[in-house]
Design a protein around this motif. Structure first.
Motif, PDB file in Angstrom:
ATOM      1  N   LEU A   1       0.867  -1.177   0.000  1.00  0.00           N
ATOM      2  CA  LEU A   1       0.000   0.000   0.000  1.00  0.00           C
ATOM      3  C   LEU A   1       0.896   1.217   0.000  1.00  0.00           C
ATOM      4  O   LEU A   1       1.707   1.393   0.919  1.00  0.00           O
ATOM      5  CB  LEU A   1      -0.929  -0.013   1.215  1.00  0.00           C
ATOM      6  N   ASN A   2       0.757   2.063  -1.021  1.00  0.00           N
ATOM      7  CA  ASN A   2       1.652   3.204  -1.208  1.00  0.00           C
ATOM      8  C   ASN A   2       0.929   4.513  -0.957  1.00  0.00           C
ATOM      9  O   ASN A   2      -0.103   4.796  -1.584  1.00  0.00           O
ATOM     10  CB  ASN A   2       2.226   3.222  -2.634  1.00  0.00           C
ATOM     11  N   ASP A   3       1.480   5.325  -0.022  1.00  0.00           N
ATOM     12  CA  ASP A   3       1.071   6.720   0.175  1.00  0.00           C
ATOM     13  C   ASP A   3      -0.444   6.850   0.314  1.00  0.00           C
ATOM     14  O   ASP A   3      -1.087   7.593  -0.423  1.00  0.00           O
ATOM     15  CB  ASP A   3       1.579   7.578  -0.986  1.00  0.00           C
ATOM     16  N   GLY A   4      -1.003   6.129   1.270  1.00  0.00           N
ATOM     17  CA  GLY A   4      -2.443   6.184   1.495  1.00  0.00           C
ATOM     18  C   GLY A   4      -2.843   7.258   2.479  1.00  0.00           C
ATOM     19  O   GLY A   4      -2.014   7.843   3.195  1.00  0.00           O
ATOM     20  N   THR A   5      -4.148   7.508   2.545  1.00  0.00           N
ATOM     21  CA  THR A   5      -4.718   8.487   3.466  1.00  0.00           C
ATOM     22  C   THR A   5      -5.982   7.888   4.071  1.00  0.00           C
ATOM     23  O   THR A   5      -6.812   7.326   3.342  1.00  0.00           O
ATOM     24  CB  THR A   5      -5.058   9.803   2.758  1.00  0.00           C
ATOM     25  N   LEU A   6      -6.116   8.026   5.387  1.00  0.00           N
ATOM     26  CA  LEU A   6      -7.299   7.533   6.083  1.00  0.00           C
ATOM     27  C   LEU A   6      -7.932   8.678   6.853  1.00  0.00           C
ATOM     28  O   LEU A   6      -7.280   9.313   7.694  1.00  0.00           O
ATOM     29  CB  LEU A   6      -6.923   6.396   7.044  1.00  0.00           C
ATOM     30  N   HIS A   7      -9.194   8.966   6.568  1.00  0.00           N
ATOM     31  CA  HIS A   7      -9.975   9.960   7.304  1.00  0.00           C
ATOM     32  C   HIS A   7     -11.015   9.225   8.148  1.00  0.00           C
ATOM     33  O   HIS A   7     -11.776   8.404   7.624  1.00  0.00           O
ATOM     34  CB  HIS A   7     -10.681  10.925   6.349  1.00  0.00           C
ATOM     35  N   PHE A   8     -11.030   9.522   9.448  1.00  0.00           N
ATOM     36  CA  PHE A   8     -11.960   8.855  10.355  1.00  0.00           C
ATOM     37  C   PHE A   8     -12.753   9.919  11.104  1.00  0.00           C
ATOM     38  O   PHE A   8     -12.190  10.719  11.863  1.00  0.00           O
ATOM     39  CB  PHE A   8     -11.206   7.959  11.336  1.00  0.00           C
ATOM     40  N   ALA A   9     -14.051   9.935  10.877  1.00  0.00           N
ATOM     41  CA  ALA A   9     -14.959  10.842  11.572  1.00  0.00           C
ATOM     42  C   ALA A   9     -15.830  10.016  12.513  1.00  0.00           C
ATOM     43  O   ALA A   9     -16.565   9.131  12.062  1.00  0.00           O
ATOM     44  CB  ALA A   9     -15.827  11.609  10.575  1.00  0.00           C
ATOM     45  N   ASP A  10     -15.734  10.295  13.799  1.00  0.00           N
ATOM     46  CA  ASP A  10     -16.415   9.500  14.818  1.00  0.00           C
ATOM     47  C   ASP A  10     -17.435  10.376  15.533  1.00  0.00           C
ATOM     48  O   ASP A  10     -17.086  11.345  16.214  1.00  0.00           O
ATOM     49  CB  ASP A  10     -15.392   8.953  15.814  1.00  0.00           C
ATOM     50  N   ALA A  11     -18.705  10.031  15.377  1.00  0.00           N
ATOM     51  CA  ALA A  11     -19.783  10.812  15.997  1.00  0.00           C
ATOM     52  C   ALA A  11     -20.232  10.223  17.321  1.00  0.00           C
ATOM     53  O   ALA A  11     -21.191  10.731  17.917  1.00  0.00           O
ATOM     54  CB  ALA A  11     -20.975  10.895  15.035  1.00  0.00           C
ATOM     55  N   THR A  12     -19.575   9.178  17.817  1.00  0.00           N
ATOM     56  CA  THR A  12     -20.007   8.591  19.086  1.00  0.00           C
ATOM     57  C   THR A  12     -19.621   9.438  20.300  1.00  0.00           C
ATOM     58  O   THR A  12     -20.413   9.556  21.236  1.00  0.00           O
ATOM     59  CB  THR A  12     -19.446   7.167  19.228  1.00  0.00           C
ATOM     60  N   PRO A  13     -18.407  10.044  20.354  1.00  0.00           N
ATOM     61  CA  PRO A  13     -18.116  10.901  21.508  1.00  0.00           C
ATOM     62  C   PRO A  13     -18.732  12.287  21.330  1.00  0.00           C
ATOM     63  O   PRO A  13     -19.225  12.639  20.256  1.00  0.00           O
ATOM     64  CB  PRO A  13     -16.585  10.965  21.515  1.00  0.00           C
ATOM     65  N   HIS A  14     -18.697  13.047  22.394  1.00  0.00           N
ATOM     66  CA  HIS A  14     -19.185  14.432  22.333  1.00  0.00           C
ATOM     67  C   HIS A  14     -18.144  15.335  22.977  1.00  0.00           C
ATOM     68  O   HIS A  14     -17.803  15.161  24.152  1.00  0.00           O
ATOM     69  CB  HIS A  14     -20.526  14.568  23.052  1.00  0.00           C
TER      70      HIS A  14
END
Length: 541
Positions: A383-396
């Motif tokens: 896997l070359n030069d990847g990007t991961l975006h994680f948006a978590d709506a469980t916490p406040h």
């Protein structure tokens, strides 16, 4: 009677017999010539209009559409039939379903001696097929498909009739095209430059062991396609090899014709492949193996409503042996370049992934046969030069994390091998800091060893996950170096930490009653720690 008189008598009889034989030969030659002339006259002049009339009538009745033939020529001496400008009209209204510029069929005189049709040439020039979809499940050939699939009214025979003996040679189709008018989606598709060549096809007893080698080439909406094959279709083994080459086929239009709704949408992506499929039947057991390479250029996956899921610059897969019926999957290389993954966790804790619902468990008296163990191996995965975006709506408040410049590698991986596979992963966090992971993996033994390094990990972005804690993390940096080994071969997971070192810098906390705490620097080291997870209740029982 003297000798001279006898000689003269014999000579006279010989002359008389010679003249009689000559007359018979001449008469036979004259009759043969007359028959040849008659056959020629009938073949050249009488047969073409009869063939044309009968063919138009039979085609119109069979296809329920008007049929037209421009010109028919037949050579009775070479048994060569030539048809020009063959057309099948639309069932209703103007337009044409099928058109053929020229059709040539040449029959061999050997058919008389073999008592089987032996066709020495079949040539079709510039066939043009027009398909129209005017309703979601209706085409301009739907009635022909229904007729072909309708059950026969004739009583079923006790045993299927054997296939008639035949031999076909030099089958050629050149300059073909298929025009597909999709009036439902308002799209046009064209398959042109269609060429099909089959040198030989026969089921005569002495020729069933000869490989049939068809070759097909075409363009699908401008994307070149080439298909070659080698097959023995009339032997019990059905030994066949199929090679497919495809270049830059646009995938979104094809997925729009999926018969069932798909859980994802594919707005972009172009497919290229070089594949070889081998099929062979051993008794009642089929054997299927696939090898070759597949490339997908600029794929993009979204949810059906358009939310992003995955995009990448390219996906490349090379396999040297895939046998799905034997649970055998061997890959040379799996490479994913510059992927961007968008993960979203909803307030209820579920990920926004279009996963299909689990099938309900079936019950029955007879237990299903155990499946063969999966034989999976990957020589190299990258896997070359990847990007991961994680948006978590469980916490406040909601948390948003990202990994950038994500690189991962796996080599010499095999589920059933005792030798270890090596893996590595590295990335930088969008909020600051880096992570690196290296190790080895023994899937068959259920063991792994790893070395984890975290440098300058920012703690403030993790504050939403501490909202219920009595402290607020305002700032701080975390570093971690960890050597560990895990063993999941037993019911209880065993984890051993060989060495660990933890560092904290510039930690700013807010304690209850608004009291502040600042830690400039702190360090913690650990040598040797065994952690055993409790065994599951079913296992302990």
């Amino acid at each position: 009677m003297t000798t001279t008189t006898a000689s003269r008598l014999r000579a006279g009889v010989a002359v008389l017999l010679f003249r009689l034989n000559t007359r018979r030969r001449r008469r036979a030659a004259a009759i043969t010539a007359a028959l040849l002339l008659l056959v020629g006259a009938l073949g050249f002049f009488a047969a073409p209009p009869l063939i044309r009339h009968a063919a138009e009538r039979q085609l119109s009745q069979a296809l329920h559409r008007p049929a037209h033939i421009g010109h028919v020529a037949f050579n009775p001496y070479t048994l060569r039939l030539e048809v020009d400008d063959l057309g099948i009209g639309a069932r209703t209204g103007p337009g044409q379903l099928l058109g053929i510029a020229k059709l040539v069929v040449r029959v061999s005189w050997g058919s008389l001696f073999r008592l089987a049709p032996i066709i020495s040439e079949i040539r079709i020039e510039q066939p043009r097929l027009t398909l129209v979809r005017d309703q979601p499940q209706h085409f301009n050939i739907s009635d022909l498909i229904a007729d072909a699939m309708a059950p026969s009214a004739a009583p079923a025979a006790a045993a299927p009739a054997p296939l008639p003996r035949f031999a076909l040679s030099n089958i050629q189709l050149d300059g073909g095209s298929i025009h597909f008018d999709d009036q439902v989606l308002h799209r046009q598709h064209v398959i042109d430059q269609w060429s099909l060549h089959i040198p030989f096809l026969a089921n005569l007893p002495t020729q069933t062991g000869i490989f049939v080698q068809p070759r097909l080439s075409a363009r699908i909406d401008g994307s070149p396609l080439e298909l070659t094959a080698r097959s023995k279709p009339f032997l019990p083994s059905l030994d066949s090899t199929l090679s497919l080459t495809l270049r830059s086929l646009d995938l979104p239009p094809l997925l729009s014709y999926a018969p069932v709704p798909l859980p994802v949408a594919l707005p972009a992506g172009r497919l290229s492949c070089d594949l070889t499929l081998h099929f062979r039947r051993q008794g009642d057991s089929p054997e299927i193996s696939l090898s070759g390479s597949v490339d997908v250029e600029a794929p993009r996956l979204t949810t059906p409503d358009g939310a992003p899921l995955l995009s990448a610059q390219a996906l490349h897969v090379t396999a040297w042996d895939l046998e799905p019926l034997r649970q055998r999957l061997h890959f040379n290389l799996i490479r994913l370049d510059q992927p961007v993954v968008d993960l979203v966790r909803r307030p209820d804790g579920r990920l926004r992934l279009p996963l299909p619902a689990a099938a309900p468990a079936t019950t029955g008296k007879a237990a299903a046969a155990p499946a063969a163990p999966l034989d999976l191996s990957i020589q190299q995965a990258v896997l070359n030069d990847g990007t991961l975006h994680f948006a978590d709506a469980t916490p406040h408040p909601a948390a948003a994390l990202s990994l950038n410049h994500l690189n991962a590698a796996l080599s010499d991986f095999a589920l059933t091998a005792a030798t270890p596979a090596a893996y590595s992963l590295s990335a930088s966090l969008g909020s600051g800091g880096t992570v690196a992971l290296t190790g080895s993996l023994r899937p068959a033994a259920g063991q792994t060893q790893l070395h984890l390094t975290l440098q300058d990990l920012a703690l403030a972005p993790l504050h939403p996950y501490l909202s219920d804690a009595p402290v607020d993390v305002l700032d701080g940096r975390l570093g971690l170096s960890l050597d560990a080994a895990a063993d999941w071969s037993k019911p209880a997971l065993a984890l051993r930490v060989a060495q660990a070192a933890l560092q904290m810098k510039a930690l700013h906390l807010t304690l209850p009653e608004r009291r502040a705490l600042t830690i400039t620097q702190a360090a913690l080291s650990l040598d040797g720690l065994d952690v055993a997870a409790p065994a599951p209740a079913s296992a302990a029982a």
